[in-house]
Design a protein around this motif. Sequence first.
Motif, mmCIF file in Angstrom:
data_model
loop_
_atom_site.group_PDB
_atom_site.id
_atom_site.type_symbol
_atom_site.label_atom_id
_atom_site.label_comp_id
_atom_site.label_asym_id
_atom_site.label_seq_id
_atom_site.Cartn_x
_atom_site.Cartn_y
_atom_site.Cartn_z
ATOM 1 N N THR A 203 0.821 -1.213 0.000
ATOM 2 C CA THR A 203 0.000 0.000 0.000
ATOM 3 C C THR A 203 0.853 1.260 0.000
ATOM 4 O O THR A 203 0.323 2.358 -0.175
ATOM 5 N N ARG A 204 2.163 1.126 0.175
ATOM 6 C CA ARG A 204 3.025 2.300 0.315
ATOM 7 C C ARG A 204 3.979 2.509 -0.858
ATOM 8 O O ARG A 204 4.630 3.541 -0.940
ATOM 9 N N TRP A 205 4.076 1.535 -1.777
ATOM 10 C CA TRP A 205 5.035 1.638 -2.879
ATOM 11 C C TRP A 205 4.800 2.843 -3.784
ATOM 12 O O TRP A 205 5.716 3.310 -4.427
ATOM 13 N N ARG A 206 3.588 3.308 -3.857
ATOM 14 C CA ARG A 206 3.310 4.456 -4.736
ATOM 15 C C ARG A 206 4.118 5.691 -4.336
ATOM 16 O O ARG A 206 4.471 6.504 -5.184
ATOM 17 N N ASP A 207 4.398 5.818 -3.044
ATOM 18 C CA ASP A 207 5.231 6.914 -2.552
ATOM 19 C C ASP A 207 6.667 6.650 -3.028
ATOM 20 O O ASP A 207 7.284 5.650 -2.659
ATOM 21 N N ARG A 208 7.173 7.537 -3.856
ATOM 22 C CA ARG A 208 8.494 7.357 -4.471
ATOM 23 C C ARG A 208 9.586 7.138 -3.419
ATOM 24 O O ARG A 208 10.468 6.303 -3.611
ATOM 25 N N ALA A 209 9.543 7.856 -2.311
ATOM 26 C CA ALA A 209 10.550 7.708 -1.260
ATOM 27 C C ALA A 209 10.486 6.317 -0.629
ATOM 28 O O ALA A 209 11.520 5.703 -0.358
ATOM 29 N N VAL A 210 9.292 5.803 -0.412
ATOM 30 C CA VAL A 210 9.136 4.462 0.152
ATOM 31 C C VAL A 210 9.656 3.423 -0.845
ATOM 32 O O VAL A 210 10.350 2.472 -0.459
ATOM 33 N N PHE A 211 9.343 3.616 -2.122
ATOM 34 C CA PHE A 211 9.827 2.684 -3.138
ATOM 35 C C PHE A 211 11.354 2.683 -3.182
ATOM 36 O O PHE A 211 11.980 1.618 -3.236
ATOM 37 N N GLU A 212 11.960 3.846 -3.144
ATOM 38 C CA GLU A 212 13.429 3.931 -3.161
ATOM 39 C C GLU A 212 14.019 3.267 -1.916
ATOM 40 O O GLU A 212 15.066 2.619 -2.000
ATOM 41 N N GLN A 213 13.349 3.397 -0.783
ATOM 42 C CA GLN A 213 13.802 2.729 0.444
ATOM 43 C C GLN A 213 13.725 1.211 0.251
ATOM 44 O O GLN A 213 14.638 0.484 0.637
ATOM 45 N N TYR A 214 12.634 0.737 -0.333
ATOM 46 C CA TYR A 214 12.479 -0.691 -0.606
ATOM 47 C C TYR A 214 13.596 -1.183 -1.526
ATOM 48 O O TYR A 214 14.222 -2.216 -1.251
ATOM 49 N N VAL A 215 13.861 -0.454 -2.592
ATOM 50 C CA VAL A 215 14.932 -0.833 -3.526
ATOM 51 C C VAL A 215 16.257 -0.936 -2.771
ATOM 52 O O VAL A 215 17.002 -1.908 -2.940
ATOM 53 N N ALA A 216 16.551 0.030 -1.932
ATOM 54 C CA ALA A 216 17.805 0.015 -1.164
ATOM 55 C C ALA A 216 17.865 -1.193 -0.227
ATOM 56 O O ALA A 216 18.918 -1.835 -0.100
ATOM 57 N N GLU A 217 16.753 -1.533 0.403
ATOM 58 C CA GLU A 217 16.722 -2.691 1.303
ATOM 59 C C GLU A 217 16.937 -3.994 0.540
ATOM 60 O O GLU A 217 17.658 -4.879 1.008
ATOM 61 N N VAL A 218 16.309 -4.123 -0.620
ATOM 62 C CA VAL A 218 16.469 -5.336 -1.419
ATOM 63 C C VAL A 218 17.925 -5.471 -1.853
ATOM 64 O O VAL A 218 18.504 -6.561 -1.789
ATOM 65 N N ARG A 219 18.528 -4.386 -2.271
ATOM 66 C CA ARG A 219 19.932 -4.423 -2.692
ATOM 67 C C ARG A 219 20.854 -4.738 -1.514
ATOM 68 O O ARG A 219 21.815 -5.493 -1.646
ATOM 69 N N ALA A 220 20.555 -4.171 -0.341
ATOM 70 C CA ALA A 220 21.399 -4.380 0.839
ATOM 71 C C ALA A 220 21.343 -5.815 1.349
ATOM 72 O O ALA A 220 22.280 -6.284 1.996
ATOM 73 N N ALA A 221 20.268 -6.532 1.053
ATOM 74 C CA ALA A 221 20.113 -7.913 1.528
ATOM 75 C C ALA A 221 21.177 -8.851 0.968
ATOM 76 O O ALA A 221 21.376 -9.949 1.486
ATOM 77 N N ALA A 222 21.886 -8.418 -0.052
ATOM 78 C CA ALA A 222 22.942 -9.247 -0.643
ATOM 79 C C ALA A 222 24.239 -9.199 0.156
ATOM 80 O O ALA A 222 25.100 -10.064 -0.008
ATOM 81 N N HIS A 223 24.376 -8.217 1.024
ATOM 82 C CA HIS A 223 25.623 -8.054 1.771
ATOM 83 C C HIS A 223 25.671 -9.021 2.945
ATOM 84 O O HIS A 223 24.672 -9.210 3.644
ATOM 85 N N PRO A 224 26.824 -9.630 3.167
ATOM 86 C CA PRO A 224 26.958 -10.585 4.278
ATOM 87 C C PRO A 224 26.612 -9.988 5.642
ATOM 88 O O PRO A 224 26.273 -10.722 6.560
ATOM 89 N N THR A 225 26.669 -8.678 5.780
ATOM 90 C CA THR A 225 26.359 -8.042 7.060
ATOM 91 C C THR A 225 24.871 -7.731 7.206
ATOM 92 O O THR A 225 24.454 -7.192 8.229
ATOM 93 N N ALA A 226 24.073 -8.061 6.196
ATOM 94 C CA ALA A 226 22.631 -7.793 6.269
ATOM 95 C C ALA A 226 22.026 -8.575 7.432
ATOM 96 O O ALA A 226 22.448 -9.693 7.724
ATOM 97 N N PRO A 227 21.023 -7.997 8.099
ATOM 98 C CA PRO A 227 20.420 -8.668 9.259
ATOM 99 C C PRO A 227 19.432 -9.763 8.854
ATOM 100 O O PRO A 227 18.288 -9.767 9.266
ATOM 101 N N LEU A 228 19.893 -10.673 8.023
ATOM 102 C CA LEU A 228 19.061 -11.783 7.557
ATOM 103 C C LEU A 228 19.730 -13.096 7.943
ATOM 104 O O LEU A 228 20.951 -13.148 8.113
ATOM 105 N N ALA A 229 18.950 -14.155 8.024
ATOM 106 C CA ALA A 229 19.530 -15.469 8.302
ATOM 107 C C ALA A 229 20.457 -15.882 7.160
ATOM 108 O O ALA A 229 21.500 -16.492 7.381
ATOM 109 N N VAL A 230 20.089 -15.512 5.925
ATOM 110 C CA VAL A 230 20.857 -15.875 4.742
ATOM 111 C C VAL A 230 20.883 -14.665 3.801
ATOM 112 O O VAL A 230 19.820 -14.166 3.418
ATOM 113 N N PRO A 231 22.074 -14.195 3.403
ATOM 114 C CA PRO A 231 22.119 -13.112 2.415
ATOM 115 C C PRO A 231 21.475 -13.566 1.098
ATOM 116 O O PRO A 231 21.563 -14.746 0.726
#
Length: 181
Positions: free
Chosen positions: A45-73
């Motif tokens: 419901t929030r993707w239409r807001d360009r700033a929220v979308f850009e934040q989402y894009v940044a989070e998806v890209r950051a998930a690839a880094h070994p330091t990401a707070p995920l169980a598996v990058p």
Amino acid sequence: MPRLAPPTGLVHRSFIAAMEELRAEGQGGPDDDTTLGAALRDYGTRWRDRAVFEQYVAEVRAAAHPTAPLAVPVTTLWYVDGADYVGRISVRHTVATRFLREYGGHIGYDVRPTARRRGHATDMLRACLPYAAELGLESVLVTCDTDNIGSRKVIEAAGGTFEDERSGKLRYWIRTGAPRV
């Protein structure tokens, strides 16, 4: 000609349209435990807001880094044709959890409904194998539901070798071309 690319804000409008298509077919409901389902619930419901979308894009890209707070990058690539979003494919860097080893596998993908049955999923899966090889993965586990004939055909067309079925999931291994270490 569609190609794999890192997530980008350049496809904002097309991405939102694709997510609406996926939601219309039932993705994102409370029982949808996929990566896509979670994203639709968290951001839909929030993707239409360009700033929220850009934040989402940044989070998806950051998930690839070994330091990401995920169980598996996880490295996520979008399949785009200019400014048109066609689909996405994600490569988990390892299958270190029981769920991923048994059911989830290394790779997950989806294609927007209006772009299906054109070979995009097969092209995406084949094109992401060099990325998996760069991560040091000699082969990747790719799974699909037993009743998902389309996904089974995609996996097999990309070189998948059937291993077994576990709890309603077909499990295949695909060689990436990475050299043995």
